[in-house]
Structure formats: C-alpha cells, structure tokens
Write an enzyme that holds these catalytic residues in place. Structure first.
Site, PDB file in Angstrom:
ATOM      1  N   THR A  51      32.106-118.600  50.925  1.00  0.00           N
ATOM      2  CA  THR A  51      31.894-117.056  50.741  1.00  0.00           C
ATOM      3  C   THR A  51      30.816-116.554  51.491  1.00  0.00           C
ATOM      4  O   THR A  51      29.644-117.098  51.719  1.00  0.00           O
ATOM      5  CB  THR A  51      31.883-116.755  49.290  1.00  0.00           C
ATOM      6  OG1 THR A  51      31.178-115.453  49.049  1.00  0.00           O
ATOM      7  CG2 THR A  51      31.028-117.615  48.669  1.00  0.00           C
ATOM      8  N   SER A  87      23.945-115.871  43.175  1.00  0.00           N
ATOM      9  CA  SER A  87      24.453-116.033  41.933  1.00  0.00           C
ATOM     10  C   SER A  87      24.450-117.643  42.028  1.00  0.00           C
ATOM     11  O   SER A  87      24.482-118.148  42.889  1.00  0.00           O
ATOM     12  CB  SER A  87      25.864-115.243  41.557  1.00  0.00           C
ATOM     13  OG  SER A  87      26.756-116.118  42.219  1.00  0.00           O
ATOM     14  N   TYR A 118      27.026-119.096  41.128  1.00  0.00           N
ATOM     15  CA  TYR A 118      28.351-119.471  41.894  1.00  0.00           C
ATOM     16  C   TYR A 118      27.930-119.483  43.175  1.00  0.00           C
ATOM     17  O   TYR A 118      28.507-120.431  43.870  1.00  0.00           O
ATOM     18  CB  TYR A 118      29.345-118.411  41.441  1.00  0.00           C
ATOM     19  CG  TYR A 118      30.353-118.068  42.636  1.00  0.00           C
ATOM     20  CD1 TYR A 118      31.308-119.441  42.860  1.00  0.00           C
ATOM     21  CD2 TYR A 118      30.457-117.065  43.411  1.00  0.00           C
ATOM     22  CE1 TYR A 118      32.267-119.073  43.785  1.00  0.00           C
ATOM     23  CE2 TYR A 118      31.301-116.874  44.306  1.00  0.00           C
ATOM     24  CZ  TYR A 118      32.337-118.001  44.457  1.00  0.00           C
ATOM     25  OH  TYR A 118      33.224-117.949  45.712  1.00  0.00           O
ATOM     26  N   HIS A 119      27.398-118.344  43.696  1.00  0.00           N
ATOM     27  CA  HIS A 119      27.151-118.304  45.232  1.00  0.00           C
ATOM     28  C   HIS A 119      26.412-119.588  45.831  1.00  0.00           C
ATOM     29  O   HIS A 119      26.411-120.142  46.859  1.00  0.00           O
ATOM     30  CB  HIS A 119      26.607-117.056  45.553  1.00  0.00           C
ATOM     31  CG  HIS A 119      27.710-115.970  45.597  1.00  0.00           C
ATOM     32  ND1 HIS A 119      27.243-115.103  44.574  1.00  0.00           N
ATOM     33  CD2 HIS A 119      28.514-115.511  46.529  1.00  0.00           C
ATOM     34  CE1 HIS A 119      28.755-114.239  44.669  1.00  0.00           C
ATOM     35  NE2 HIS A 119      29.077-114.502  45.976  1.00  0.00           N
ATOM     36  N   LYS A 160      28.301-122.761  46.184  1.00  0.00           N
ATOM     37  CA  LYS A 160      28.894-122.690  47.511  1.00  0.00           C
ATOM     38  C   LYS A 160      27.963-123.199  48.821  1.00  0.00           C
ATOM     39  O   LYS A 160      28.275-123.979  49.728  1.00  0.00           O
ATOM     40  CB  LYS A 160      29.555-121.459  48.142  1.00  0.00           C
ATOM     41  CG  LYS A 160      30.494-120.893  47.018  1.00  0.00           C
ATOM     42  CD  LYS A 160      31.858-121.683  47.282  1.00  0.00           C
ATOM     43  CE  LYS A 160      33.088-120.890  46.471  1.00  0.00           C
ATOM     44  NZ  LYS A 160      34.420-121.743  46.665  1.00  0.00           N
TER      45      LYS A 160
HETATM   46  N1  LIG Z   1      39.561-114.058  45.985  1.00  0.00           N
HETATM   47  C1  LIG Z   1      38.305-113.959  46.567  1.00  0.00           C
HETATM   48  O1  LIG Z   1      38.149-112.657  46.881  1.00  0.00           O
HETATM   49  C2  LIG Z   1      37.283-114.832  47.194  1.00  0.00           C
HETATM   50  C3  LIG Z   1      36.637-114.452  48.394  1.00  0.00           C
HETATM   51  C4  LIG Z   1      35.746-115.556  48.594  1.00  0.00           C
HETATM   52  C5  LIG Z   1      35.976-116.716  48.515  1.00  0.00           C
HETATM   53  N2  LIG Z   1      36.920-117.282  47.580  1.00  0.00           N
HETATM   54  C6  LIG Z   1      36.815-118.782  47.351  1.00  0.00           C
HETATM   55  O2  LIG Z   1      38.396-118.978  47.419  1.00  0.00           O
HETATM   56  C7  LIG Z   1      38.780-119.908  46.653  1.00  0.00           C
HETATM   57  C8  LIG Z   1      40.012-119.423  45.809  1.00  0.00           C
HETATM   58  O3  LIG Z   1      39.892-118.178  45.025  1.00  0.00           O
HETATM   59  P1  LIG Z   1      40.803-117.660  44.137  1.00  0.00           P
HETATM   60  O4  LIG Z   1      40.589-116.039  44.184  1.00  0.00           O
HETATM   61  O5  LIG Z   1      42.228-118.009  44.804  1.00  0.00           O
HETATM   62  O6  LIG Z   1      40.352-118.419  42.842  1.00  0.00           O
HETATM   63  P2  LIG Z   1      41.455-119.056  41.732  1.00  0.00           P
HETATM   64  O7  LIG Z   1      40.479-119.111  40.677  1.00  0.00           O
HETATM   65  O8  LIG Z   1      42.696-118.018  41.544  1.00  0.00           O
HETATM   66  O9  LIG Z   1      41.895-120.400  42.528  1.00  0.00           O
HETATM   67  C9  LIG Z   1      41.347-121.634  42.346  1.00  0.00           C
HETATM   68  C10 LIG Z   1      42.238-122.581  41.883  1.00  0.00           C
HETATM   69  O10 LIG Z   1      41.446-123.697  41.738  1.00  0.00           O
HETATM   70  C11 LIG Z   1      41.658-124.505  40.323  1.00  0.00           C
HETATM   71  N3  LIG Z   1      40.466-125.294  40.215  1.00  0.00           N
HETATM   72  C12 LIG Z   1      39.150-124.807  39.927  1.00  0.00           C
HETATM   73  N4  LIG Z   1      38.456-125.929  39.816  1.00  0.00           N
HETATM   74  C13 LIG Z   1      39.342-127.047  39.749  1.00  0.00           C
HETATM   75  C14 LIG Z   1      39.111-128.356  39.730  1.00  0.00           C
HETATM   76  N5  LIG Z   1      37.876-129.144  39.549  1.00  0.00           N
HETATM   77  N6  LIG Z   1      40.242-129.457  39.819  1.00  0.00           N
HETATM   78  C15 LIG Z   1      41.439-128.851  40.209  1.00  0.00           C
HETATM   79  N7  LIG Z   1      41.721-127.413  40.067  1.00  0.00           N
HETATM   80  C16 LIG Z   1      40.609-126.643  40.103  1.00  0.00           C
HETATM   81  C17 LIG Z   1      41.904-123.180  39.427  1.00  0.00           C
HETATM   82  O11 LIG Z   1      42.589-123.570  38.228  1.00  0.00           O
HETATM   83  C18 LIG Z   1      42.688-122.237  40.401  1.00  0.00           C
HETATM   84  O12 LIG Z   1      44.031-122.333  40.123  1.00  0.00           O
HETATM   85  C19 LIG Z   1      37.795-120.316  45.774  1.00  0.00           C
HETATM   86  O13 LIG Z   1      37.040-121.365  46.249  1.00  0.00           O
HETATM   87  C20 LIG Z   1      36.963-119.029  45.838  1.00  0.00           C
HETATM   88  O14 LIG Z   1      35.680-119.210  45.651  1.00  0.00           O
HETATM   89  C21 LIG Z   1      37.700-116.276  47.100  1.00  0.00           C
END
Ligand SMILES: NC(=O)c1ccc[n+]([C@@H]2O[C@H](COP(=O)([O-])OP(=O)(O)OC[C@H]3O[C@@H](n4cnc5c(N)ncnc54)[C@H](O)[C@@H]3O)[C@@H](O)[C@H]2O)c1
Length: 402
Positions: free
Chosen positions: A144, A179, A181-182, A185
């Site tokens: 991120t 955070s 979370y961050h 990453k």
């Molecule tokens: N959505 C955003 O704005 C955004 C921005 C920057 C980065 N990201 C990153 O992109 C990625 C996807 O984001 P998103 O919004 O689709 O999130 P999301 O939570 O909708 O998707 C992540 C999926 O991974 C699954 N998951 C999590 N941990 C797991 C594990 N240990 N084993 C198997 N499955 C697991 C969850 O059930 C979920 O379906 C994440 O890594 C997030 O940090 C998202």
C-alpha cells in the site's frame, strides 16, 4: 498463462479473476473467507450482496469450464499453501490475501496480533512455496502507498538515491507507516525483497493507492458484483462517502480533512495488475510500483461526492468529526507513479463518472446501507483502542509436515 489469485473472494480478487478469465488465462483462486467473517464480526455487511463462493464458482465454470478452479484454505497453513502452489504451478501469483483494514488492526491487541500474524506469516509461506515449487514464477504482492506514510518530502517509487558522508547509494525509500496494518505491509516488503536477493525470486511489490468503485467491464450482472463495504472499519473513504450520500447520512470527514492520498478506480487497479502480469521483472528482481491515478484530499473528495449526489437529488451534507486516527490532517504529499505509465497504463475512468455509477448502484441497495448505518461512525479510537468489539482468536501456527 496460469494465474493464481490469493484472496479471490475479496473486493479486488473477484474483479481481477473475472478480468483474467476474460483474457483467456487459466485462473486458480484461494480464500479463507476471513473478509466475510471480519465484516460480520464487527456487525456490518457488504452493501451490494454477493453470492456464496460455491455459486460464484458455478457461474464462472458455466462460462469458462475448467479454466477456473478454487480452493478454500488459509495461507497461514503452510501445507495448504505448498499444496496449491506445488500442484497448480502458476506463472504469476497475485497475492491479495491479507487483512486489509487499518482501523481493524487498531481495535485492540488481539486484532493487531491477528493482522500482523495473518499478513506476515501468510506471505512467508507464499515465498517459501515459490522457492520450493515455482522459483521462476512472478509474485505480485499487494502492498500500500500507506507504507510510505506522509513524510515531508516527495515520495519516490520504492528506491531513492542518497549521498551520505561522501558516498552515493540507492537505498529503499524510508517507510513511515501509520497503523499496525500498514506496518504489516512494510514487514512483508522487507521479507519479499530479501527472498528475491536470497533465492533469486522475481517480485513486483505494488504500493497501491485507495481503490474505489462498484464496477469493472466484466461486472455486468448482479451475480458478478464484487463486495462493497461502507462501515468505518472496512469501508474506504470514497466508497463510504457514496454510501453515506445515498441514505442522507452526513459525509464524515475526519478532523481538518487535509489528509492527502493516492486513489484509483477498481477498473484501473485491475488494468494495472494485468499490465504487470504481462510485464514481469527480471529474474531475481524486486521491483516496486506506486499504483494510483490521482492524489486527493479527503475534504475535497467529500465536496466532490456531495456535488455529484446533489445533482442526482440526494441532498448530501458534510460533517467534520473528531479524528479517531493518529495522522497528520494537513501535510505535503507528492508521490511518483511513473513506472506503470511507462508500461502503457492510462487511467480509463474519471473519478466523477465512477462516483455517479457508485451512487446509482448503491441506491438499489439503500435499505441494506440504512440498516447498518451505525457502522459508519463506530469510531475505533486509534490511540486508546476500542473495547466494544470482542477479542479475536489468533490462528495457531501450522508448520509444514514434509
Ligand atoms: N481496497 C483498497 O483500497 C486497497 C488499497 C491498497 C492495498 N490494498 C491491498 O489489496 C489487497 C486486496 O484488498 P481488498 O480490498 O480486495 O481486500 P479483501 O479483504 O476484500 O480481499 C482479501 C481477500 O483475502 C482473503 N484472505 C485474507 N487473509 C487470508 C489468508 N490468510 N488465507 C486465505 N485468504 C485470506 C480474505 O478473505 C479476502 O477475501 C489487500 O492485500 C489490501 O491490503 C487494497
């Protein structure tokens, strides 16, 4: 190409799977459904209903046959991760499967532990499985832009040149995450970079901006919708403002509203990842990409959503709330994002059009948003923690058995 999508059931993973299948690629997905469970745990739901995974797979298999497969399981279980990667032998692994919410990681110690454990251990299992079974594959790991934080400097794309005591060097751009979370990453980034150096793996670490939107070109009927969260913990800022506008809830701006971040539409996030799949780095290269389209201040975004909502007769208002987060509310922000453009990325969506589409899509689910409207201002207080959500059990460590 054989594409493994870790986190296929999520907001981005589902949309990426639809797109990769439409390109004719073979897609295998995994998920442990933790996103569904965590949103339920905090008392909310997706504004747009999504089908259970079995039905999602039935729909895709009818259209794409055996080009799509899915395995339910947890990346933290190294036997599961080894098994999937060892059998499918992907050309590219898109790793989205992490706990993605900063506020969730700030609820209390158990949620911090869960987030860092899930994200860091899962990624370590993925890189070990790559080394053992597919060392020539390309790992695309979702990080991120928040890893960089908000330094009072221009933000480079992963690396910067420095001169220190008479010597010049290229070093990783400092990370000032805001955070737990961050920081998970950042730990992942360090581990992936080290695995590339140690074992010659190839990886693209995406520093992604905040993604918004309900649609991609492939989301053409209700059965293909992706999830859309609007609560304070999982709803990202533009998505949350749009849901608020639809039910006449004030758009909640935290503090002064000068927080500036990079943003991109869901369709463009999918396009960027697809370009990166087609253009892998060299063997042994650890490549960092800043993936966003435009920078905006959160107060400016509230004004923008209000203006578009008002045109649709929604009569939106804006309310400044005391900021539950620990962050600068006014700051300098200028981040490079050149590499994707060099690979051919051009943003296809204008933010105003996307906001209009989101407002229309969400209006059809107004009742679902209204029912859970208290979730929009739940307020996890970052400095003091919040005690209204129960402690979370952290998964036990599962070591490889062979
Ligand atoms: N959505 C955003 O704005 C955004 C921005 C920057 C980065 N990201 C990153 O992109 C990625 C996807 O984001 P998103 O919004 O689709 O999130 P999301 O939570 O909708 O998707 C992540 C999926 O991974 C699954 N998951 C999590 N941990 C797991 C594990 N240990 N084993 C198997 N499955 C697991 C969850 O059930 C979920 O379906 C994440 O890594 C997030 O940090 C998202």
């Amino acid at each position: 190409m054989k594409i493994l999508i870790l986190g296929l059931d999520g907001y981005i993973g589902w949309s990426l799977a639809l797109h990769q299948l439409s390109l004719g690629n073979e897609v295998c997905g995994i998920d442990n459904f933790s996103r569904r469970k965590s949103v339920e745990e905090i008392g909310s739901w997706s504004a747009i209903p999504i089908l259970p995974i079995e039905k999602r797979m039935n729909i895709l298999q009818k259209e794409y046959g055996d080009k799509i497969t899915f395995h339910a399981g947890d990346l933290v279980d190294s036997n599961f991760t080894n098994d999937v990667i060892g059998k499918f032998k992907p050309d590219a692994i898109i790793h989205l499967a992490e706990q993605p919410s900063a506020p969730y990681s700030m609820i209390d110690q158990s949620h911090t532990l869960y987030t860092q454990y899930n994200n860091v251990m899962g990624t370590l299992n993925v890189i070990y499985a790559m080394k053992n079974y597919v060392p020539k594959s390309h790992l695309i790991k979702l990080g991120t832009m928040g890893e960089y934080g908000t330094p009072d400097l221009e933000i480079a794309e992963g690396f910067m040149e420095v001169e220190f005591r008479g010597k010049k060097a290229t070093i990783p751009y400092p990370r000032f995450a805001g955070s737990w979370y961050h920081w998970s990453k950042v730990h992942d980034s360090n581990n992936v970079a080290f695995a590339c150096k140690l074992w010659g793996l190839s990886s693209t670490d995406i520093m992604q901006g905040i993604v918004y939107g309900t649609r991609t070109a492939e989301i053409t009927d209700p059965n293909k919708h992706t999830r859309f969260d609007f609560d304070e913990i999982f709803g990202t800022v533009i998505n949350r403002y749009c849901a608020q506008a639809v039910i006449g809830h004030p758009l909640t701006v935290y503090g002064k509203g000068g927080q500036t971040r990079g943003f991109l539409a869901l369709e463009d996030s999918i396009q960027c990842m697809s370009i990166l799949i087609e253009n892998p780095p060299e063997k042994g290269e650890y490549r960092v990409i800043n993936q966003f389209d435009q920078q905006y201040q959160v107060s400016e975004l509230a004004e923008r959503v209000k203006r578009i909502a008002d045109k649709k007769g929604l009569d939106a208002t804006i309310q400044q709330l005391e900021n539950p987060r620990v962050e600068k509310e006014e700051h300098y922000y200028k981040a490079d994002h050149e590499q994707l453009k060099k690979l051919g990325f051009r943003a296809t969506r204008h933010i105003d059009d996307e906001i209009g589409i989101m407002l229309d899509d969400l209006t059809s689910h107004e009742d679902r948003i209204r029912t859970k409207k208290d979730q929009m201002t739940k307020q996890v207080k970052w400095r003091d923690g919040s005690s209204t959500i129960k402690q979370r059990i952290v998964n036990p460590l599962i070591l490889p058995t062979d």
